[in-house]
Scaffold this motif. Structure first.
Motif, short mmCIF file in Angstrom:
data_model
loop_
_atom_site.label_atom_id
_atom_site.label_comp_id
_atom_site.label_asym_id
_atom_site.label_seq_id
_atom_site.Cartn_x
_atom_site.Cartn_y
_atom_site.Cartn_z
N HIS A 96 -44.80 40.50 4.60
CA HIS A 96 -43.37 40.32 4.36
C HIS A 96 -42.94 38.88 4.51
CE1 HIS A 96 -41.50 44.11 3.53
NE2 HIS A 96 -42.16 44.72 4.51
N LEU A 97 -43.42 38.25 5.58
CA LEU A 97 -42.97 36.89 5.86
C LEU A 97 -43.41 35.93 4.76
CD1 LEU A 97 -41.49 34.98 7.75
CD2 LEU A 97 -43.61 34.67 9.01
N SER A 99 -43.97 36.66 1.71
CA SER A 99 -43.12 36.95 0.54
C SER A 99 -41.76 36.30 0.70
CB SER A 99 -42.91 38.45 0.39
OG SER A 99 -44.14 39.12 0.36
N ALA A 100 -41.22 36.43 1.90
CA ALA A 100 -39.89 35.89 2.14
C ALA A 100 -39.88 34.38 1.92
CB ALA A 100 -39.44 36.20 3.56
N TYR A 104 -37.99 31.83 -0.89
CA TYR A 104 -36.95 30.96 -0.37
C TYR A 104 -36.49 29.99 -1.45
CZ TYR A 104 -35.12 30.62 4.39
OH TYR A 104 -34.37 30.78 5.53
N LYS A 105 -35.25 30.15 -1.84
CA LYS A 105 -34.69 29.16 -2.75
C LYS A 105 -34.69 27.82 -2.03
CE LYS A 105 -32.65 31.66 -6.25
NZ LYS A 105 -32.98 32.95 -5.70
N GLN A 130 -44.01 37.42 -5.91
CA GLN A 130 -43.20 36.41 -6.58
C GLN A 130 -43.94 35.85 -7.80
OE1 GLN A 130 -40.09 35.41 -5.45
NE2 GLN A 130 -40.06 36.56 -3.53
N PHE A 179 -46.38 29.83 11.20
CA PHE A 179 -45.29 30.77 11.48
C PHE A 179 -45.69 31.88 12.45
CE2 PHE A 179 -41.72 29.71 8.71
CZ PHE A 179 -42.29 28.76 7.88
N THR A 180 -46.89 31.83 12.98
CA THR A 180 -47.30 32.88 13.92
C THR A 180 -46.79 32.56 15.32
OG1 THR A 180 -49.38 31.91 14.70
CG2 THR A 180 -49.43 33.02 12.56
N LEU A 181 -46.90 33.52 16.20
CA LEU A 181 -46.50 33.29 17.59
C LEU A 181 -47.61 32.61 18.38
CD1 LEU A 181 -44.63 36.66 18.38
CD2 LEU A 181 -43.63 34.48 17.71
N LEU A 197 -40.94 31.08 16.78
CA LEU A 197 -39.83 32.03 16.92
C LEU A 197 -39.67 32.50 18.36
CD1 LEU A 197 -40.04 34.16 13.68
CD2 LEU A 197 -38.76 32.09 14.16
N HIS B 96 -36.29 40.19 2.18
CA HIS B 96 -37.66 40.06 2.66
C HIS B 96 -37.73 39.49 4.07
CE1 HIS B 96 -40.47 41.27 -0.37
NE2 HIS B 96 -39.80 40.62 -1.31
N LEU B 97 -36.93 38.46 4.29
CA LEU B 97 -37.00 37.80 5.58
C LEU B 97 -36.55 38.72 6.70
CD1 LEU B 97 -37.67 35.25 7.12
CD2 LEU B 97 -35.33 34.46 6.74
N ALA B 100 -39.28 41.07 7.38
CA ALA B 100 -40.38 40.41 8.06
C ALA B 100 -40.08 40.28 9.55
CB ALA B 100 -40.64 39.03 7.46
N TYR B 104 -41.80 41.94 13.03
CA TYR B 104 -42.52 41.02 13.90
C TYR B 104 -42.93 41.72 15.19
CZ TYR B 104 -43.34 36.00 13.29
OH TYR B 104 -43.87 34.78 12.98
#
Lengths: 213, 213
Positions: A96-97, A99-100, A104-105, A130, A179-181, A197, B96-97, B100, B104
């Motif tokens: 999902h991430l 894809s998100a 992203y525009k 996408q 982007f992982t923890l 995050l 999507h975001l 995601a 998490y």
DNA sequence: TAGATTGTTAATCGATTAACAATC
DNA sequence: TAGATTGTTAATCGATTAACAATC
């Protein structure tokens, strides 16, 4: 090309430049020709002196009484941040991430083009995200080298992060957007920029607690 | 409950605590009872003195020659970051975001529970994301108040960010975790923690450029 | 006891902010 | 010219790092 001060711009400054740019876009769309540091600062709840300092550090000068040329300022920021010459990136981890982010525009305008997705999950391979294909992680080295790709966006599950990073680096990746923890360990010479995050959430709740208390 | 030093812990410190915690988890799973500041620091490529300073600031003390009790340290961090008493949050923007983030792993352990999704897109309303329903944004005030929800996770398109934030604040939201590229303006008293991907990307390319040069 | 590791106190460093002369 | 806004130089501030005495 006022590019004399190539002596290591500070990271806090670099991080603020995109904010300035978005203010400039607004100004430009309103046909505003010049803008003062305090106008920029006001919209962003910053101090005008900080804006001037930041702009000076990427070699831009204004004029007393006039301020800064909106157009020239935009050019300079685009130029400095490399938004003109696009770099290709791969996404490792087609969830999902990933894809998100791919959707992203604004990344495209900011010089980042996602070239392909990679995953080790056989059920995902061959699917499209996408409009771009999900490839087998095994093919990463081949593609990285052939396409001269330097940047990998890491969106795998946490426990797979270090291993995926190792694979990517071996494949020639020079910069990892993590982007992982997981805090990944890389050899010196490899860049890591982390979107942490857990840290961000900690900051949020800490601020919230203080506010409420 | 060593909670005397409630005098404003610095944000950089707060942001590092989750990293320390993940090291502690590893240590605990290896049945390690005590850990030294330099062991923690080594794994994270930090200085031991920084670890000790951070821990001291949340009121934890170690013992010379022994170090810190892994279990007590984990408790203290959980306690400090509020990971024990869960807070509910809503996600505004069911794309999507949002999906995601809802998926998490680890947010739940970190005291964040996503209660519901909100969107203004009628085609999305009624769908389910990660087992939770997508509700009409119109219903936000009602739910926020009834469930005493303080936190909103903002994952709407950029152009909708300020408006969505306004709606959320009016609905009683006290803290906004902003994932859009837009800098939102909020009244004082409202917390905003921003995950600024444009800034992060700028930092990445700036570091990469310096590295290559 | 000897030595590793702590916590304290002081020094350094870098970023932000303030003050103000220069200038269009 | 007068005054707004710049760029420069200096002061402040907060975070990180260093040095070292205390101590288990």
């Amino acid at each position: 090309m006022t590019r004399d001060t190539k002596t290591a711009i500070s990271l806090p400054t670099v991080r603020r430049l995109p904010m300035y740019y978005s203010i400039l876009q607004e100004a430009a769309s309103g046909k505003q020709e010049n803008i003062s540091s305090s106008q920029i600062a006001g919209r962003l709840q910053l101090e005008s002196i900080q804006v001037r300092k930041d702009l000076a550090s990427i070699g831009i000068t204004g004029l007393p009484r006039i301020g800064f040329s909106v157009a020239r300022l935009m050019d300079a920021i685009e130029d400095f941040l490399g938004w003109n010459n696009t770099s290709d990136a791969v996404v490792i981890g087609a969830g999902h991430l990933g894809s998100a982010l791919a959707g992203y525009k604004g990344f495209a305008e900011k010089g980042l083009d996602i070239f392909a997705f990679f995953d080790s999950d056989k059920t995902k391979i061959g699917q499209k995200i996408q409009g771009k294909e999900v490839l087998d992680i095994e093919r990463l080295p081949e593609l990285t080298r052939r396409m001269h790709i330097n940047i990998a966006i890491l969106t795998v599950p946490d426990h797979a992060a270090q291993n995926a990073a190792d694979v990517a680096i071996k494949a020639g990746i020079k910069a990892i957007w993590n982007f992982t923890l997981t805090k990944i360990i890389v050899p010196s010479g490899t860049i890591v920029e982390r979107v942490d995050l857990a840290a961000s959430l900690a900051a949020l709740s800490s601020k919230l607690r203080q506010q409420i208390a």
